[in-house]
Write a protein that holds these residues in place. Structure first.
Motif, PDB file in Angstrom:
ATOM      1  N   LYS A  18      12.069  54.352 108.387  1.00 41.05           N
ATOM      2  CA  LYS A  18      11.580  53.703 109.603  1.00 41.05           C
ATOM      3  C   LYS A  18      11.019  52.322 109.273  1.00 41.05           C
ATOM      4  O   LYS A  18      11.262  51.354 109.996  1.00 41.05           O
ATOM      5  CB  LYS A  18      10.512  54.568 110.270  1.00 41.05           C
ATOM      6  N   GLN A  19      10.269  52.212 108.182  1.00 43.32           N
ATOM      7  CA  GLN A  19       9.723  50.916 107.779  1.00 43.32           C
ATOM      8  C   GLN A  19      10.833  49.940 107.392  1.00 43.32           C
ATOM      9  O   GLN A  19      10.722  48.744 107.656  1.00 43.32           O
ATOM     10  CB  GLN A  19       8.745  51.089 106.622  1.00 43.32           C
ATOM     11  N   SER A  21      13.699  49.719 108.751  1.00 50.49           N
ATOM     12  CA  SER A  21      14.348  49.232 109.968  1.00 50.49           C
ATOM     13  C   SER A  21      13.528  48.123 110.635  1.00 50.49           C
ATOM     14  O   SER A  21      14.051  47.380 111.455  1.00 50.49           O
ATOM     15  CB  SER A  21      14.584  50.384 110.952  1.00 50.49           C
ATOM     16  N   ASP A  22      12.258  47.996 110.286  1.00 51.14           N
ATOM     17  CA  ASP A  22      11.405  46.931 110.808  1.00 51.14           C
ATOM     18  C   ASP A  22      11.564  45.719 109.890  1.00 51.14           C
ATOM     19  O   ASP A  22      10.971  45.656 108.824  1.00 51.14           O
ATOM     20  CB  ASP A  22       9.946  47.390 110.866  1.00 51.14           C
ATOM     21  N   SER A  24      10.405  42.855 109.933  1.00 52.35           N
ATOM     22  CA  SER A  24       9.229  42.004 109.728  1.00 52.35           C
ATOM     23  C   SER A  24       8.389  42.457 108.537  1.00 52.35           C
ATOM     24  O   SER A  24       7.498  41.741 108.103  1.00 52.35           O
ATOM     25  CB  SER A  24       8.357  41.984 110.989  1.00 52.35           C
ATOM     26  N   LYS A  25       8.673  43.635 107.996  1.00 50.31           N
ATOM     27  CA  LYS A  25       7.898  44.167 106.874  1.00 50.31           C
ATOM     28  C   LYS A  25       8.684  44.052 105.576  1.00 50.31           C
ATOM     29  O   LYS A  25       9.901  44.198 105.562  1.00 50.31           O
ATOM     30  CB  LYS A  25       7.531  45.629 107.120  1.00 50.31           C
TER      31      LYS A  25
END
Length: 96
Positions: A18-19, A21-22, A24-25
């Motif tokens: 999940k992280q 897929s973000d 910005s991280k």
């Protein structure tokens, strides 16, 4: 190898994906690891630096106990292991 541990690994994997897929991280697995660990029901223990040696930072070893886990980005961790545990009868650090 039990259901609590297997659930923890599943949770860690899911949180990490999940992280990822973000966009910005920055993709690091440790924040996902901490989240999964804190939300789990498994028991944890932090190993002292004499047992769990990190070559990236200044550290120390016990006088009579060999380092068991060695972390670092050195080109030759086996040589570091032999040097750190040179006063022990059987140096045997685990190098992840």
């Amino acid at each position: 190898n039990n259901s609590k541990i297997l659930n923890f690994f599943d949770k860690w994997s899911n949180v990490y994906k999940k992280q990822l897929s973000d966009r910005s991280k920055v993709p690091h697995d440790q924040p996902a690891f901490r989240k999964a660990l804190f939300e789990s029901k498994i028991m944890t223990f932090i190993l002292p630096p004499e047992y769990n040696f990190r070559t990236l930072y200044p550290g120390f070893t016990g006088s009579s106990l060999p380092v068991k886990i060695l972390h670092g980005r050195n080109r030759d961790l086996q040589a570091v292991n032999l040097e750190i545990n040179s006063n022990m009868k059987s140096p045997q650090a685990i190098i992840p």
